[in-house]
Design an enzyme around this catalytic site. Structure first.
Site, mmCIF file in Angstrom:
data_model
loop_
_atom_site.group_PDB
_atom_site.id
_atom_site.type_symbol
_atom_site.label_atom_id
_atom_site.label_comp_id
_atom_site.label_asym_id
_atom_site.label_seq_id
_atom_site.Cartn_x
_atom_site.Cartn_y
_atom_site.Cartn_z
ATOM 1 N N ALA A 243 152.095 29.644 26.401
ATOM 2 C CA ALA A 243 151.522 29.457 25.067
ATOM 3 C C ALA A 243 150.407 28.418 25.114
ATOM 4 O O ALA A 243 150.631 27.281 25.527
ATOM 5 C CB ALA A 243 152.598 29.015 24.083
ATOM 6 N N GLU A 244 149.222 28.834 24.699
ATOM 7 C CA GLU A 244 148.095 27.901 24.551
ATOM 8 C C GLU A 244 147.809 27.805 23.066
ATOM 9 O O GLU A 244 147.324 28.741 22.451
ATOM 10 C CB GLU A 244 146.881 28.400 25.337
ATOM 11 C CG GLU A 244 145.803 27.339 25.533
ATOM 12 C CD GLU A 244 144.686 27.412 24.498
ATOM 13 O OE1 GLU A 244 144.718 26.589 23.547
ATOM 14 O OE2 GLU A 244 143.835 28.293 24.620
#
Length: 495
Positions: A238-239
């Site tokens: 997850a960015e």
């Protein structure tokens, strides 16, 4: 905002004009499932090609993207509103990352022998990284080529098939990337796109045939994606968002620091997860820096130097942050509340904003910046690290040693020194954050390993007499010899 129609399609719109750019299918769970199923078959074929044949095809895809650079950049411009030059730059960066991933996959992921140590003297040990299968990528709208390709390129190079769900604001860009891929890999559906709204992304994240999900977007949405992944224990990279700070040392090049701050804050209308949103300046040079900054900010023009706010609802967030900053005693030295004039927001530079205000603690995602005077670098670092985000950061200093110490102490995944966002353009560096900015990494060797599973293999080369330790036939004498060996190897204390 794109809206679904009765024909189960939705439109992407030019945010500057409201003109329809394209109409795309609203893929439901059944369509997503069909894509994942065909991707599973394609993944087995793609993995079977091996590193070298995948490399040749990915390098050919790189050439196809380069030949269509103007076409891609034009579509990015139409769907996001960003200037053609910025759209071209992000596509070029994506091409360089694709090149690096294709050329380095074997070196990073291929089989290699590893040391067994004295206890495993009779063993041969190898480590390699194998493809996962189908990787689901859920991409953002702010950099619709560069950001998702940071996952797509590395997942493909690692031997996986990809099903990509682009943002509903930029579906045409995603569809074009997949369309161009078929020119290099026509045999199987190795890289597919499904388009739609949040339900489409949820169906992709929650499908049991997806072996990993790469998500880029807000922290709140990441939590929902993570919940969908949890049903099948699907791992997630997850960015998420950021609230990146820039620290200006007393001996910094103030002109360069101001120029970097303005670009980091205002380019792409401030819609950059690693953009500069906060600046902390040592008091000795604060006035000089602020003068440099305001001169540059005053010269920047919305609609010329950067485009509109792509997601209409974001203008409400920007307005709320500016209003809150001013209500709590902050000063607008460039722009102000009147700068928010949808779909554009003019540059806003705020000073003396309390650290507990939303403009300092929450992601604004607009062409605004807060500037604060600090007594020392230690105070600047403390304030930089005081938010819940930890994506990127910037240091401007004339002292390399001091700058490196500050960079290491920043609670972020990445820091640039005497430049801005430069880490994103280095393919060998991993990209990602900590805290509410997410977890996992794309880009670089870490990015390749993110989309592969480590496989450890040990092979006995010969038996060691009197050391048959993993058998019910072992004797007390075998264990005595083991204890003597371990004592010899590890029993001496170091002073």
């Amino acid at each position: 905002m794109s809206t679904a129609t009765e024909q189960r399609t939705f439109d992407s719109l030019n945010p500057a004009s409201g003109v329809v750019v394209g109409t795309h299918p609203l893929h439901d769970a059944e369509a997503v499932g069909a894509a994942v199923e065909s991707a599973g078959e394609a993944a087995r074929w793609w993995a079977g090609l091996g590193f070298e044949r995948r490399k040749r095809r990915l390098l050919d895809y790189k050439a196809v993207l380069t030949q269509n650079l103007t076409r891609i950049a034009t579509l990015v411009h139409e769907e996001t509103g960003k200037p053609i030059g910025d759209a071209t730059l992000e596509t070029v960066l994506a091409i360089t990352h694709l090149d690096w991933a294709a050329r380095n996959a074997r070196k990073v992921l291929g089989p290699r022998r590893v040391s067994t140590g004295m206890i495993g003297l009779n063993l041969a040990a190898t480590l390699e990284y194998l493809p996962l299968g189908v990787v689901g990528v859920i991409g953002p709208w702010n950099y619709p080529v560069f950001t998702p390709m940071g996952s797509i390129a590395y997942a493909l190079a690692a031997g996986n098939a990809v099903v990509f769900k682009p943002s509903e604001l930029t579906p045409g860009v995603g569809a074009l990337l997949a369309e161009l891929f078929t020119q290099s890999v026509p045999e199987r559906k190795v890289f597919q796109v499904v388009t739609g709204l949040g339900e489409t992304g949820a169906a992709l994240a929650g499908h049991p045939g997806v072996r990993k999900v790469a998500f880029t977007g807000s922290t709140a949405t990441a939590k929902r994606v993570m919940a969908a992944c949890a049903a099948n224990l699907t791992p997630l990279v997850a960015e998420c968002g950021g609230k990146d700070a820039l620290i200006v040392d007393a001996d910094a090049d103030l002109g360069a620091a101001a120029d970097a701050a303005i670009w980091g804050a205002m380019s792409n209308s401030g819609q950059t997860c690693v953009g500069v949103e906060r600046v902390y300046v040592v008091e000795r040079v604060y006035d000089d820096f602020l003068r440099e900054l305001t001169e540059r900010a005053t010269a920047v023009r919305s609609g010329e130097d950067y485009g509109p706010i792509t997601m209409p609802a974001q203008t409400d967030v920007i307005r709320r942050h500016v209003d809150d900053a001013l209500a709590k005693g902050g000063k607008a030295v460039v722009g102000g509340a009147e700068s928010v004039r949808p779909p554009y927001v003019d540059p806003v530079v705020l000073t003396d904003v309390p650290e507990d205000s939303s403009a300092v603690r929450e992601e604004t995602f607009g062409p605004t910046i807060t500037v604060r005077k600090v007594a020392t670098l230690e105070e600047a670092l403390e304030k930089s690290n005081a938010v819940s985000y930890g994506l990127g950061g910037t240091i401007f200093s004339g002292n390399t040693r001091r700058a490196m110490e500050l960079a290491r102490a920043m609670l972020t995944g990445m820091t640039a020194i005497n430049s801005v966002i430069s880490f994103a353009g280095v393919p060998s560096l991993p990209f990602g954050g900590v805290g509410e900015s997410g977890f996992g990494r794309i880009h670089g060797a870490d990015g390749l390993r993110e989309f592969a599973r480590p496989k450890a293999i040990s092979r006995q080369r010969f038996a060691i007499p009197g050391m048959n330790l993993t058998s019910f036939s072992r004797t007390p004498a075998d264990m005595e010899r083991l204890v003597k060996l371990v004592t010899f190897l590890h029993g001496r204390r170091k002073s």
